[in-house]
Motif scaffolding. Sequence first.
Motif, PDB file in Angstrom:
ATOM      1  N   UNK A  68     -25.202  24.133 -11.903  1.00 52.34           N
ATOM      2  CA  UNK A  68     -26.460  24.421 -12.296  1.00 52.34           C
ATOM      3  C   UNK A  68     -26.376  25.028 -13.978  1.00 52.34           C
ATOM      4  N   UNK A  69     -27.016  24.440 -14.888  1.00 46.87           N
ATOM      5  CA  UNK A  69     -26.876  24.915 -16.327  1.00 46.87           C
ATOM      6  C   UNK A  69     -27.245  26.404 -16.486  1.00 46.87           C
ATOM      7  N   UNK A  70     -28.011  26.678 -15.677  1.00 45.42           N
ATOM      8  CA  UNK A  70     -28.507  28.283 -15.642  1.00 45.42           C
ATOM      9  C   UNK A  70     -27.448  29.233 -15.355  1.00 45.42           C
ATOM     10  N   UNK A  71     -26.687  28.619 -14.357  1.00 40.01           N
ATOM     11  CA  UNK A  71     -25.549  29.249 -13.897  1.00 40.01           C
ATOM     12  C   UNK A  71     -24.209  29.507 -14.938  1.00 40.01           C
ATOM     13  N   UNK A 257     -27.684  23.382  -5.994  1.00 40.04           N
ATOM     14  CA  UNK A 257     -26.767  23.388  -7.112  1.00 40.04           C
ATOM     15  C   UNK A 257     -27.331  22.762  -8.349  1.00 40.04           C
ATOM     16  N   UNK A 258     -28.797  22.453  -8.255  1.00 45.39           N
ATOM     17  CA  UNK A 258     -29.423  22.014  -9.459  1.00 45.39           C
ATOM     18  C   UNK A 258     -30.399  23.380  -9.884  1.00 45.39           C
ATOM     19  N   UNK A 282     -32.113  19.875 -13.924  1.00 49.89           N
ATOM     20  CA  UNK A 282     -31.033  20.164 -14.852  1.00 49.89           C
ATOM     21  C   UNK A 282     -31.546  19.517 -16.002  1.00 49.89           C
ATOM     22  N   UNK A 283     -31.925  18.160 -16.245  1.00 55.08           N
ATOM     23  CA  UNK A 283     -32.279  17.517 -17.548  1.00 55.08           C
ATOM     24  C   UNK A 283     -33.959  17.432 -17.233  1.00 55.08           C
ATOM     25  N   UNK A 284     -34.348  16.879 -18.457  1.00 57.74           N
ATOM     26  CA  UNK A 284     -35.854  16.683 -18.502  1.00 57.74           C
ATOM     27  C   UNK A 284     -36.244  15.122 -17.915  1.00 57.74           C
TER      28      UNK A 284
END
Length: 383
Positions: A68-71, A257-258, A282-284
């Motif tokens: 996850x990008x936030x993590x 995980x996303x 994760x993405x747009x």
Amino acid sequence: MTFWTLNETDIDRIAIGVGILGTGGGGSPYLQLLIAKALLRQGKRIRMIRPADLAPDAQVIGLGGIGAPTVSIEKMEEGNEGIRVLRAIEAHTGRRVDAVLGDEVGGGNGIYPMITAAKLDLPVVDADGMGRAFPEVQMTSFFVYGQANQPAALSDSEGNTLVITQAKSPEMLEKLMRTATVAMGCTACMTTAPMTGDFVRRFGIAHTTSQAWHLGDAVLQARAAKTDPVAAIERVSGGRRLMQGKVTDIARRIEGGFVRGSLTVAGLAGDQGRTLTIDIQNEFLVATEDGRRLVMVPDLICIVDSETGRPIGTEEQRYGLRVSVLAIPCAPLLRTPESLRMMGPRAFGYDFDYTPFGTATVAHPVAAYAEPAATPIMTGELT
């Protein structure tokens, strides 16, 4: 050998470009930019090569972050995860890795393989399997056209390293790697099965790091000239600005995980009265206005700061940001029926078919590559 040897100003440009191509995902490029610059200052080198300069039997692996990008923006990497997965693949196959690339050029993953390459003095191939970022492991042109499901490897910041020796399908590989990533704290370094130079040349999306450089260069030149950087992105990418507006709502959650959720942008200035809703994994993924779908995967939906052209990822979105939403046509290789089955709207659970946005784009190498190409990258067995 024909190389493009990167300097710090190249990294600055690439970091902006991969952020744009990340379509909100791929992780923030900022940390990777700092690490890459630090390695250059230590005397390390980052050498890019064109796919055409690979020997047909060269062994190439993709490196990148998964999770996850936030993590990933909060949980820093240890730094040698890429080396651990590369060595694990070499030990399993008994063959030396000759070059690395990124499975996705988008976000921090567009710079990620350069870190390991600099430490091991390996070349980085100017190509990837997406021309953007996608949330799932199997969503690459490589898997669409026959990349092996195994061996694959994961490593986290604690030194835990996992090699997957058997997966029945690319989709099962995604499930196995995603589950392991969650156990590792929702962020890890990954590599998928080695590919030959010939396979990368045929089924990779070529010159995407060059494309990122051109995008970043256009933004920096526009800033210096005090002209519109968003218009510069449109010109270089072949894309179009969908809306200039303000973020009025953002819903994000970490699930499986996303990062999943949605984003709402209300129009400003000439777009007053309009509202865009953008789905996130994760993405747009899909941009909708008044029930009408304007852009959808695999075409790119990119959000940048309206004044500076700085790309803004899903993890940075917040209420009140003044943004421009851009749509950029994807690479031709992603528009084939085979690719759409793995990366089109239905692959994400939508009940509609893909409608293309604009004309598919083809990236071109930067002028820094010398012509003509010399001896291809050579291969070698482990001793």
